[in-house]
Design a protein around this motif. Structure first.
Motif, PDB file in Angstrom:
ATOM      1  N   LEU A   1       5.257  26.758 -33.582  1.00 34.98           N
ATOM      2  CA  LEU A   1       6.147  26.851 -32.428  1.00 34.98           C
ATOM      3  C   LEU A   1       6.835  25.530 -32.114  1.00 34.98           C
ATOM      4  N   ALA A   2       6.551  24.499 -32.895  1.00 38.27           N
ATOM      5  CA  ALA A   2       6.976  23.140 -32.524  1.00 38.27           C
ATOM      6  C   ALA A   2       8.471  23.013 -32.261  1.00 38.27           C
ATOM      7  N   LEU A   3       9.303  23.683 -33.051  1.00 38.82           N
ATOM      8  CA  LEU A   3      10.762  23.592 -32.880  1.00 38.82           C
ATOM      9  C   LEU A   3      11.358  24.953 -32.529  1.00 38.82           C
ATOM     10  N   SER A   4      10.616  25.741 -31.781  1.00 38.65           N
ATOM     11  CA  SER A   4      11.057  27.112 -31.529  1.00 38.65           C
ATOM     12  C   SER A   4      12.346  27.180 -30.716  1.00 38.65           C
ATOM     13  N   GLY A   5      12.560  26.240 -29.808  1.00 37.15           N
ATOM     14  CA  GLY A   5      13.771  26.286 -28.981  1.00 37.15           C
ATOM     15  C   GLY A   5      15.039  26.172 -29.800  1.00 37.15           C
ATOM     16  N   PRO A   6      15.256  25.035 -30.487  1.00 40.55           N
ATOM     17  CA  PRO A   6      16.468  24.902 -31.307  1.00 40.55           C
ATOM     18  C   PRO A   6      16.569  25.946 -32.412  1.00 40.55           C
ATOM     19  N   ALA A   7      15.416  26.394 -32.948  1.00 37.61           N
ATOM     20  CA  ALA A   7      15.447  27.375 -34.038  1.00 37.61           C
ATOM     21  C   ALA A   7      15.999  28.715 -33.585  1.00 37.61           C
TER      22      ALA A   7
ATOM     23  N   VAL B   1      17.254  21.539 -38.408  1.00 35.57           N
ATOM     24  CA  VAL B   1      17.962  21.176 -37.173  1.00 35.57           C
ATOM     25  C   VAL B   1      18.060  19.666 -37.095  1.00 35.57           C
ATOM     26  N   HIS B   2      19.249  19.173 -36.752  1.00 35.20           N
ATOM     27  CA  HIS B   2      19.392  17.735 -36.495  1.00 35.20           C
ATOM     28  C   HIS B   2      19.656  17.559 -35.010  1.00 35.20           C
ATOM     29  N   THR B   3      18.845  16.726 -34.379  1.00 34.57           N
ATOM     30  CA  THR B   3      18.927  16.532 -32.936  1.00 34.57           C
ATOM     31  C   THR B   3      19.237  15.079 -32.616  1.00 34.57           C
ATOM     32  N   VAL B   4      20.170  14.872 -31.680  1.00 34.79           N
ATOM     33  CA  VAL B   4      20.476  13.527 -31.195  1.00 34.79           C
ATOM     34  C   VAL B   4      20.431  13.528 -29.671  1.00 34.79           C
ATOM     35  N   GLY B   5      20.137  12.371 -29.107  1.00 32.27           N
ATOM     36  CA  GLY B   5      20.092  12.236 -27.653  1.00 32.27           C
ATOM     37  C   GLY B   5      21.488  12.102 -27.087  1.00 32.27           C
ATOM     38  N   ALA B   6      22.162  13.222 -26.905  1.00 32.89           N
ATOM     39  CA  ALA B   6      23.537  13.219 -26.400  1.00 32.89           C
ATOM     40  C   ALA B   6      23.741  14.470 -25.568  1.00 32.89           C
ATOM     41  N   GLY B   7      23.466  14.377 -24.276  1.00 30.29           N
ATOM     42  CA  GLY B   7      23.616  15.520 -23.388  1.00 30.29           C
ATOM     43  C   GLY B   7      24.283  15.114 -22.091  1.00 30.29           C
TER      44      GLY B   7
ATOM     45  N   GLU C   1      28.144  15.693 -38.951  1.00 31.70           N
ATOM     46  CA  GLU C   1      28.294  15.209 -40.329  1.00 31.70           C
ATOM     47  C   GLU C   1      26.942  15.128 -41.027  1.00 31.70           C
ATOM     48  N   ARG C   2      25.909  14.777 -40.280  1.00 28.64           N
ATOM     49  CA  ARG C   2      24.575  14.654 -40.855  1.00 28.64           C
ATOM     50  C   ARG C   2      24.086  15.991 -41.413  1.00 28.64           C
ATOM     51  N   ILE C   3      24.396  17.074 -40.706  1.00 33.55           N
ATOM     52  CA  ILE C   3      23.890  18.377 -41.123  1.00 33.55           C
ATOM     53  C   ILE C   3      24.828  19.064 -42.108  1.00 33.55           C
ATOM     54  N   SER C   4      26.026  18.529 -42.279  1.00 33.48           N
ATOM     55  CA  SER C   4      27.000  19.168 -43.169  1.00 33.48           C
ATOM     56  C   SER C   4      27.368  18.274 -44.344  1.00 33.48           C
ATOM     57  N   ILE C   5      28.137  17.223 -44.105  1.00 31.98           N
ATOM     58  CA  ILE C   5      28.608  16.366 -45.196  1.00 31.98           C
ATOM     59  C   ILE C   5      27.447  15.759 -45.966  1.00 31.98           C
ATOM     60  N   GLU C   6      26.406  15.293 -45.250  1.00 32.56           N
ATOM     61  CA  GLU C   6      25.268  14.676 -45.936  1.00 32.56           C
ATOM     62  C   GLU C   6      24.424  15.694 -46.697  1.00 32.56           C
ATOM     63  N   ARG C   7      24.646  16.976 -46.444  1.00 33.88           N
ATOM     64  CA  ARG C   7      23.970  18.026 -47.214  1.00 33.88           C
ATOM     65  C   ARG C   7      24.880  18.550 -48.329  1.00 33.88           C
ATOM     66  N   GLY C   8      26.078  17.969 -48.439  1.00 39.42           N
ATOM     67  CA  GLY C   8      26.991  18.374 -49.496  1.00 39.42           C
ATOM     68  C   GLY C   8      27.937  19.494 -49.125  1.00 39.42           C
TER      69      GLY C   8
END
Length: 513
Positions: free
Chosen positions: A95-101, A159-165, A266-273
Motif C-alpha cells: 500500500l506504500a504508494l497507493s495514492g499516486p498509483a 511514479v515520479h514525485t516532486v515537491g511542487a504544490g 521530462e524525468r518520466i518521459s524523455i529519460e525513459r526514452g
C-alpha cells in the motif's frame, strides 16, 4: 530463500509459537526476489507497517459491514490494482504508494473517453506533483522503490514525485537566490492567504497576487483567500530581500514552479526514452489545471486534457481500478537454450496462485484474467527489462526486449546472449468500468462573470482575462484564451492563443497555440 523457502518457513512457524502470526513477515512471501538486502529491507518495512496498518483496516472493514456495506472494502495497492483487506493484511507494504498509483484507473478512463492512449498525468495538490506516464495503454511498473531511504521490492506504478504544490513555500537562500520548496505550509496553517497563521509565501499566494485566483470565499465558505495577507508575505520574504516588486516576485515563483514541473514530466518521459510531444498532458489535482498549458507548451504537447473532476482525480481512478495480484518467480536461464516446458511449468504455477487469490475475492471465469511477462537482460548486465510474454515465442520476446533496450539505452546487441531472470504473472479481477454521465449543463452563449488582470507569462505580462463559471459552460462550446474557468474542485487557466474545447462529458481540452 527466493529459490527454496523451506528453511524460512520453518523459522516463521517457530516464531508463530511465540508471536502473533499476523505480525510475522517472511521475505519469500513478501518479496521472493534476488538480492538479500532488497528482500530483507522489504520484509522489515512490511513488519513495521503490519501492526499499525492491519488492525485499523480490519476494524474499518468490520464497521462498514455492520453499517450495511454488502461487499468487502477494497484498497488500491502500489501496483494500481485493488485488493481486499484480507489480501492486504499479509502484505501492507503493497500500500506504500497507493495514492499516486490510483492515477492508473483515471488514465484508463481518459484513454477510453479520448481514444488516445499516450498520456502523461501531472497531478498537483497542496504539497507535491505526481507524474505518471501511459504508453500505448500501458503504465510501467517499478520493482525497486526507495521510501524514506529504505529499499522496497514490491510491484509499484512508475511514479515520479516532486515537491511542487500549491502549499510549497518560496524563500530566498543564503546566496540571495529565489528557491521554491521543499518546505510546505501544509493544511494548517497553510498559505498566508488562508488567514490561519501562515506567514511564509506559497505558490497559492503568488497565484492570488497575480490574479490567477480571485480573492474571497471558496468551497461554500470553507476557505477564504486574503489578497492583502498574500502580498504582505511575498513582500516580506521575497520581494524586499531581492529588491523586486511584489508582482515580479510572484511571477518568479510561478516560473520556477513550472520549470520544476517541466523537469518532473521530462524525468518520466524523455529519460525513459519517450517523446512527450506525442502525448496528451492530463493536468489534474487542485492545482494542475492552473499550470497544464504552460508545461505542455514547453514540452511540445499539443493538447492538455483536464477532467471536470480534476481535484478528485485519484479518487476517480480508485473507482475504475480492477482487483489485481502480481506474482513472480526467479528463473535464471538462457532464453535460447531453456526448455520450453520448464518455462511453461513456472508460468502454470504462478497462474494457479494468481487465479486462486482472485477466486477467493469472488472473481472467476470471464471475470478473471491473467497476463504473462518476463524479466530479461543481456548476460553480464545488472538490470533487467520486463517484456510481455503472452506465449513463449523466443523470437517475439527477443524483439520486444530489443525494442525497449533501444529506446532506453540507445543500442542493442543483435547477437547478444539473452538471459531470463524472472517470470511474472499479473492476475486481474475485472470490475465494471465507470460509465461517465454526459454533460447536462444547458447550452447557450458563454458569458464571463468578470474580467480581471491576470499574469499570463513572462513574454505577455499581465492581460485582461475573462473568467467563466463552470456552470455556465456546456459540451460542444469552444473558448479562446487567455481565460480562467472556475470549477468545483479546481481553477483552469488557458494562455493567450490557446483554445479550450468542452467534450461530451464536460471535460476540458486545451489545444496549444
Amino acid at each position: 530463500s527466493f529459490l527454496d523457502p523451506v528453511h524460512e518457513r520453518q523459522a516463521g512457524e517457530a516464531l508463530s509459537q511465540v508471536f502473533d502470526p499476523h505480525n510475522i513477515s517472511l521475505s519469500t512471501t513478501i518479496a521472493p526476489i534476488m538480492g538479500e538486502y532488497e528482500r530483507g529491507s522489504t520484509a522489515v518495512v512490511n513488519a513495521y507497517l503490519a501492526p499499525r496498518v492491519v488492525p485499523y483496516l480490519q476494524r474499518l472493514d468490520e464497521s462498514l459491514r455492520d453499517m450495511g456495506l454488502r461487499h468487502p472494502m477494497l484498497l488500491v495497492q502500489s501496483n494500481g490494482g485493488a485488493a481486499s483487506v484480507a489480501q492486504v493484511a499479509a502484505r501492507p507494504v503493497n500500500l506504500a504508494l497507493s495514492g499516486p498509483a490510483s492515477a492508473v484507473g483515471a488514465l484508463n478512463l481518459v484513454a477510453e473517453q479520448t481514444g488516445h492512449d499516450d498520456l502523461i498525468s501531472m497531478e498537483i495538490g497542496g504539497t507535491s506533483c505526481d507524474v505518471v506516464m501511459m504508453h500505448k495503454g500501458d503504465v510501467a511498473l517499478a520493482d525497486d522503490l526507495r521510501i524514506a531511504g529504505y529499499h522496497v521490492g514490491t510491484p509499484a506504478i512508475d511514479v515520479h514525485t516532486v515537491g511542487a504544490g500549491g502549499g510549497t513555500i518560496a524563500h530566498v537562500d543564503a546566496g540571495g537566490m529565489l528557491q521554491l520548496g521543499p518546505q510546505g505550509a501544509g493544511a494548517v496553517p497553510g498559505p498566508a492567504c488562508y488567514g490561519l497563521g501562515g506567514e511564509h509565501p506559497t505558490v497559492t499566494d503568488a497565484l492570488l497576487v497575480l490574479g490567477r485566483l480571485r480573492e474571497g470565499t471558496y468551497a461554500g465558505g470553507a476557505v477564504t483567500l486574503d489578497g492583502a495577507a498574500a502580498r504582505k508575505a511575498l513582500e516580506t520574504h521575497v520581494a524586499t530581500p531581492l529588491g523586486l516588486s511584489v508582482a515580479d516576485a510572484a511571477a518568479g515563483i510561478i516560473s520556477i514552479l513550472e520549470q520544476n514541473l517541466l523537469h518532473a514530466v521530462e524525468r518520466i518521459s524523455i529519460e525513459r526514452g519517450y517523446d512527450p510531444s506525442a502525448c496528451f498532458l492530463v493536468a489534474a489535482g487542485g492545482a494542475g489545471p492552473m499550470h497544464g498549458s504552460a508545461v505542455a507548451r514547453q514540452l511540445g504537447c499539443r493538447t492538455v486534457y483536464i477532467p471536470r473532476q480534476a481535484g478528485a482525480f485519484c479518487a476517480l481512478g480508485m473507482l475504475n481500478a480492477d482487483v489485481r495480484r502480481d506474482v513472480s518467480r526467479v528463473l535464471i536461464a538462457n532464453i535460447d537454450t531453456v526448455e520450453a516446458q520448464s518455462v511453461e511449468t513456472g508460468y502454470g504455477d504462478l497462474e494457479r496462485e494468481a487465479t486462486g487469490v482472485l477466486a477467493s475475492e469472488g472473481f472467476t471465469d470471464d471475470r478473471a484474467t491473467t497476463e504473462r511477462a518476463m524479466d530479461l537482460r543481456y548476460r553480464g548486465q545488472q538490470w533487467s527489462i520486463r517484456v510481455p510474454a503472452p506465449g513463449f515465442d523466443r523470437v517475439a520476446i527477443r524483439a520486444g526486449f530489443e525494442e525497449q533496450h533501444q529506446r532506453m539505452y540507445g543500442h542493442i546487441q543483435p547477437d547478444g546472449e539473452l538471459e531470463i531472470t524472472a517470470l511474472h504473472v499479473i492476475g486481474r479481477g475485472l470490475i465494471p468500468r465507470i460509465q461517465p454521465a454526459r454533460d447536462a449543463r444547458p447550452s447557450g452563449n458563454p458569458t464571463p462573470v468578470e474580467t480581471r488582470s491576470a499574469f499570463a507569462d513572462q513574454a505577455s505580462g499581465t492581460l485582461a482575462t475573462p473568467v467563466y463559471a463552470a456552470d455556465s459552460l456546456a459540451a460542444g462550446m469552444t473558448l479562446d484564451g487567455p481565460l480562467l474557468i472556475e470549477e468545483a474542485t479546481t481553477t483552469i487557466y488557458a494562455g493567450p492563443g490557446d483554445r479550450v474545447e468542452i467534450d461530451p462529458f464536460g471535460n476540458y481540452l486545451i489545444r496549444m497555440a
